[in-house]
Enzyme design. Structure first.
Site, short mmCIF file in Angstrom:
data_model
loop_
_atom_site.label_atom_id
_atom_site.label_comp_id
_atom_site.label_asym_id
_atom_site.label_seq_id
_atom_site.Cartn_x
_atom_site.Cartn_y
_atom_site.Cartn_z
N ASP A 96 0.87 -1.17 0.00
CA ASP A 96 0.00 0.00 0.00
C ASP A 96 0.91 1.23 0.00
OD1 ASP A 96 -1.98 -1.87 0.35
OD2 ASP A 96 -2.79 -1.00 2.19
N HIS A 152 5.05 -7.24 -0.54
CA HIS A 152 4.84 -8.51 -1.21
C HIS A 152 5.52 -8.54 -2.58
CE1 HIS A 152 1.40 -9.71 1.56
NE2 HIS A 152 1.59 -8.43 1.86
N SER A 259 7.47 3.34 5.64
CA SER A 259 8.49 4.15 5.01
C SER A 259 8.28 4.21 3.50
CB SER A 259 9.89 3.63 5.35
OG SER A 259 10.87 4.56 4.94
#
Length: 294
Positions: A96, A152, A259
């Site tokens: 995300d 991922h 981050s």
């Protein structure tokens, strides 16, 4: 009151002062220790304060109670909360994030923000790897503190090598990116070299590189393919050979807080045209499209 405090803290000079002109590494190590205190009262109060200052939404979290703030930072999501686009002509977003910068590597140069270029060789210490991305496209994905912090695989791939670079812990928000030159090259980071197969089998395989960059309060990166936790006290080795095969969408690891991840796509991949600066993208959504067009 919340809106008033947020408006005050969003003032650029004050925000930069409070999040950068402090003992960054010392504070980061302290938060790393504090966040892992397993006490229900400490965890509850910490998470409530976190919610007050951010848009933290735990409705998609697999668990709704946490034994520590760290457990909340690194939370898993409910099954199928992030569908993975199955079309192999696309590389999906590894996390995300917000689209912070994107473009093409030209003369070895990329951008952290408008008007703030840096050399890819300063980010990636392997010069031959850095040079191999000349003419290729990249994108910077910025994770805010309230986002899902695990990342991922953008596609099925083999992880070949991890390079860890210790460094500073500057904030990576837009305010700091406009003020600190070569910020990503100064911060702690890992370079993850991966090999992927082209959708066009005749093209063979190419290298895709992910660069997770740590920041203040976030200087710790966990990767499942290696045993050590990468953090400011890590003593090496800095280059770790790896031969891990991962599936499309498989979890690679997480930040302790949140981050930035910079994605360098192989040749013949283009950022999908629907994405723009500042857009919010979710893990598993299309990021790069395979194309044989120049």
């Amino acid at each position: 009151m919340k809106k008033t405090i947020q408006n005050i803290l969003s003032q650029e000079d004050l925000n930069f002062l409070l999040t950068n002109r402090i003992p960054r590494n010392t504070l980061t190590r302290f938060i790393g220790w504090f966040s892992q205190i397993e006490n229900p009262v400490v965890a509850f109060i910490s998470i409530q304060i976190w919610k007050f200052f951010s848009a933290l939404d735990l409705s998609e979290a697999k668990n709704q109670s946490f034994k520590s703030m760290h457990a909340c930072f690194t939370r898993e999501l409910k099954p199928n909360a992030r569908p993975i686009n199955p079309d192999l002509n696309y590389l999906v977003s590894p996390c995300d994030g917000l689209i912070g910068a994107f473009g093409k590597v030209i003369n070895g140069e990329i951008f952290q923000a408008k008007g703030f270029p840096y050399l890819i060789e300063d980010l990636i210490p392997n010069k031959s790897l850095a040079k191999s991305y000349e003419g290729c496209e990249y994108v910077t994905l910025r994770l805010t503190s309230s986002m899902y912090h695990r990342f991922h695989a953008p596609t099925g791939m083999q992880i070949r090598k991890i390079t860890y670079i210790s460094g500073d812990t500057w904030n990576v928000n837009p305010i700091a990116l406009k003020r600190v030159e070569r910020l990503f090259c100064k911060n702690e980071r890992a370079v993850i070299e991966c090999e992927i197969d082209h959708p066009n089998k005749e093209m063979g395989s190419s290298t895709l590189t992910l660069v997770p960059v740590a920041a203040i309060l976030v200087a710790s990166i966990r990767l499942h393919c290696i045993s050590p936790l990468l953090h400011l006290q890590y003593q090496g080795p800095n280059e770790i050979d790896c031969n891990a095969e991962v599936k499309r969408g498989e979890e690679l690891g997480w930040f302790q807080h949140g981050s930035t991840i910079i994605v360098f796509a192989p040749k013949n991949y283009r950022l999908v045209s629907s994405l723009n600066l500042g857009d919010n993208i979710r893990m598993g959504e299309v990021l790069f499209e395979y194309s044989t067009q120049p």
